[in-house]
Design a protein around this motif. Structure first.
Motif, mmCIF file in Angstrom:
data_model
loop_
_atom_site.group_PDB
_atom_site.id
_atom_site.type_symbol
_atom_site.label_atom_id
_atom_site.label_comp_id
_atom_site.label_asym_id
_atom_site.label_seq_id
_atom_site.Cartn_x
_atom_site.Cartn_y
_atom_site.Cartn_z
ATOM 1 N N VAL A 80 0.851 -1.195 0.000
ATOM 2 C CA VAL A 80 0.000 0.000 0.000
ATOM 3 C C VAL A 80 0.886 1.244 0.000
ATOM 4 O O VAL A 80 1.804 1.349 0.815
ATOM 5 C CB VAL A 80 -0.942 0.005 1.226
ATOM 6 C CG1 VAL A 80 -1.790 1.263 1.248
ATOM 7 C CG2 VAL A 80 -1.814 -1.249 1.230
ATOM 8 N N LYS A 85 -2.029 6.878 -2.963
ATOM 9 C CA LYS A 85 -3.356 6.299 -2.677
ATOM 10 C C LYS A 85 -3.638 5.096 -3.583
ATOM 11 O O LYS A 85 -4.730 4.935 -4.121
ATOM 12 C CB LYS A 85 -4.460 7.346 -2.800
ATOM 13 C CG LYS A 85 -4.291 8.483 -1.819
ATOM 14 C CD LYS A 85 -5.373 9.519 -1.993
ATOM 15 C CE LYS A 85 -5.098 10.689 -1.057
ATOM 16 N NZ LYS A 85 -5.963 11.816 -1.314
ATOM 17 N N ALA A 87 -2.387 0.677 -4.316
ATOM 18 C CA ALA A 87 -1.793 -0.543 -3.771
ATOM 19 C C ALA A 87 -1.464 -1.485 -4.916
ATOM 20 O O ALA A 87 -2.215 -1.578 -5.888
ATOM 21 C CB ALA A 87 -2.763 -1.213 -2.803
ATOM 22 N N GLU A 101 -4.121 -5.077 4.958
ATOM 23 C CA GLU A 101 -3.005 -4.170 4.642
ATOM 24 C C GLU A 101 -3.490 -2.742 4.421
ATOM 25 O O GLU A 101 -2.822 -1.785 4.836
ATOM 26 C CB GLU A 101 -2.218 -4.678 3.437
ATOM 27 C CG GLU A 101 -1.443 -5.951 3.701
ATOM 28 C CD GLU A 101 -0.417 -5.829 4.830
ATOM 29 O OE1 GLU A 101 0.154 -4.735 5.043
ATOM 30 O OE2 GLU A 101 -0.180 -6.846 5.502
ATOM 31 N N VAL A 102 -4.638 -2.566 3.790
ATOM 32 C CA VAL A 102 -5.178 -1.214 3.599
ATOM 33 C C VAL A 102 -5.521 -0.607 4.957
ATOM 34 O O VAL A 102 -5.225 0.558 5.223
ATOM 35 C CB VAL A 102 -6.407 -1.224 2.657
ATOM 36 C CG1 VAL A 102 -7.124 0.121 2.662
ATOM 37 C CG2 VAL A 102 -5.992 -1.592 1.243
#
Length: 167
Positions: A80, A85, A87, A101-102
């Motif tokens: 990410v 912004k 990934a 992960e986000v």
């Protein structure tokens, strides 16, 4: 982390065939080599994108053919980048791994994809990727800005330009 998410009972159905081998590549190069090896054998192969499949298409061959299963579960990295912004998500990552992960990177961002955390992202996004946020943010595939693809001949593609040595 090693995990299996074969929740589809079709794999226990005796009327379908099972793979003669399961390959778990850990890099793009290993994936390309696996596909090339199967093509040169010649051997049918099925790609499993790291998670479960409602239809069971990655677990068995309906015509009783002999096949190899190439499971992408080890190609599950999610990187990410909060500055852009975006990934980068490998096809073997499950939706749960993406969401995790986000959320680690930011509590203000999300990704519009499916509900079940065990679904493989490659198949989900490749099939459109309907999810609970789709009405407002579109399908998961609507939010893809770039992709590296591997075709059935073992060639690597960046967007629409081949980047393989044989390419």
């Amino acid at each position: 982390m090693f995990h299996l998410s074969a929740y589809n009972l079709i794999i226990t159905n005796s009327s379908s065939s099972n793979p003669v081998a399961i390959i778990l590549p850990g890099t793009k190069e290993q994936l390309l080599a696996s596909i090339t090896c199967c093509k040169n054998a010649p051997c049918e192969f099925i790609i499993r994108s790291g998670g479960h499949s409602f239809e069971g298409l990655s677990y068995s061959a309906w015509n009783h053919q002999i096949f190899v299963l190439i499971d992408l579960m080890n190609l599950n990295r999610v990187l990410v980048d909060m500055e852009s912004k975006t990934a980068w998500v490998e096809a073997g990552a499950t939706l749960g791994e993406i969401y995790y992960e986000v959320s680690r990177a930011s509590s203000h961002f999300g990704f519009p994809a499916g509900l079940y955390p065990t679904i493989g992202s490659g198949g989900h996004i490749g099939g459109g990727g309907w999810g609970l946020m789709s009405r407002k943010y579109g399908l998961a595939s609507d939010n893809v800005v770039d992709a590296i693809l591997v075709d059935s001949n073992g060639r690597l593609w960046l967007s629409t330009k081949s980047i393989s040595p044989s390419g």
